[in-house]
Enzyme design. Structure first.
Site, short mmCIF file in Angstrom:
data_model
loop_
_atom_site.label_atom_id
_atom_site.label_comp_id
_atom_site.label_asym_id
_atom_site.label_seq_id
_atom_site.Cartn_x
_atom_site.Cartn_y
_atom_site.Cartn_z
N GLY A 20 -18.74 72.28 131.90
CA GLY A 20 -17.74 72.70 130.91
C GLY A 20 -16.58 73.31 131.64
N GLN A 54 -9.04 78.27 132.77
CA GLN A 54 -9.39 77.83 134.13
C GLN A 54 -8.38 76.83 134.69
OE1 GLN A 54 -13.81 77.08 133.08
NE2 GLN A 54 -13.84 77.58 135.26
N CYS A 81 -20.07 78.43 138.57
CA CYS A 81 -18.82 78.31 137.83
C CYS A 81 -17.77 77.67 138.72
CB CYS A 81 -18.35 79.70 137.39
SG CYS A 81 -16.78 79.68 136.51
N LEU A 82 -16.98 76.75 138.16
CA LEU A 82 -15.93 76.08 138.93
C LEU A 82 -14.88 77.07 139.44
CD1 LEU A 82 -15.38 72.93 136.68
CD2 LEU A 82 -16.66 73.05 138.83
N HIS A 132 -21.32 80.69 128.29
CA HIS A 132 -20.55 80.78 129.54
C HIS A 132 -19.08 80.41 129.27
CE1 HIS A 132 -20.13 80.09 134.05
NE2 HIS A 132 -19.05 79.48 133.58
N GLU A 133 -18.86 79.33 128.52
CA GLU A 133 -17.48 78.89 128.29
C GLU A 133 -16.74 79.84 127.35
OE1 GLU A 133 -16.34 76.79 130.28
OE2 GLU A 133 -18.30 76.18 131.03
N HIS A 180 -15.44 82.76 129.25
CA HIS A 180 -14.15 82.46 129.91
C HIS A 180 -13.00 82.74 128.96
CE1 HIS A 180 -14.99 80.75 133.82
NE2 HIS A 180 -15.89 79.92 133.34
NI NI Z 1 -17.28 78.80 134.43
#
Ligand code: NI
Length: 190
Positions: A48, A53, A101-102, A143-144, A147
């Protein structure tokens, strides 16, 4: 278009994103952000990605899990565009998930997540959804949404001794985690 992914330390990741109206959602710039999120998530093999981000201050995230090399134990999630999401836990059941996480390159750690949540959101056409998510899928949604609220998974790592690089995770922690989480997925079903 594939966009650059903002990493931890950039202020945009710490600012809550703004909700958008159905009218604004239908505009080309917003639809372009959604397309860019999908392209960028797929290019990075993410499960995701949230709009902040890629530096966009709007409450939009996209989620998709196929055969993901970063997270091979995750059940599949079809491509889901999630606009203005709100999450409510359904009960007190918690699962500890080892997350990455990216925007936090090369780090993983244990995070407590609700097993069952209610998610309300709009899709990219402005259609309202009200759904129950369970298990690792519920964890991905949490998680998303974190963010979009300006939070990162590292904020929720209660035991910092669980923080590992991906390399050390593979060497020392992967087997035990896969065994535990596979049993969890079999029990919860997602
Ligand atoms: Ni993340």
């Amino acid at each position: 278009m594939i966009r650059d992914i903002v990493t931890i330390g950039h202020p945009v990741l710490r600012e809550p994103t703004r909700r958008i109206s159905v009218e604004e959602l239908s505009t080309p710039p917003m639809q372009q952000i959604i397309d860019d999120l999908i392209d960028t998530m797929r290019h990075a093999n993410g499960a995701g990605i949230a709009a902040n981000q890629i530096g966009e201050h709007v409450r939009i995230t996209v989620i998709e899990v196929n055969d993901n090399p970063r997270y091979p134990y995750k059940p599949r999630i079809p491509l889901t565009v999630v606009v203005n999401p709100e999450i409510t836990p359904i009960d007190d059941e918690i699962v500890v998930i080892n997350e990455g996480c990216l925007s936090v390159p090369n780090l993983r750690g244990d995070v407590s997540r609700h097993v069952s949540v209610r998610v309300t959101y709009l899709d990219r056409d402005g259609v309202e959804h009200d759904e129950i998510k369970r298990g690792l899928t519920a964890g991905t949604f949490q998680h998303e949404c974190d963010h979009l609220d300006g939070k990162l998974f590292v904020d929720r790592v209660a035991d910092t001794r669980t923080l590992t690089t991906w390399e050390q995770f593979e060497r020392f922690h992967r087997a035990a985690f896969i065994e535990r989480i596979t049993a969890f997925v079999e029990r919860v079903g997602s």
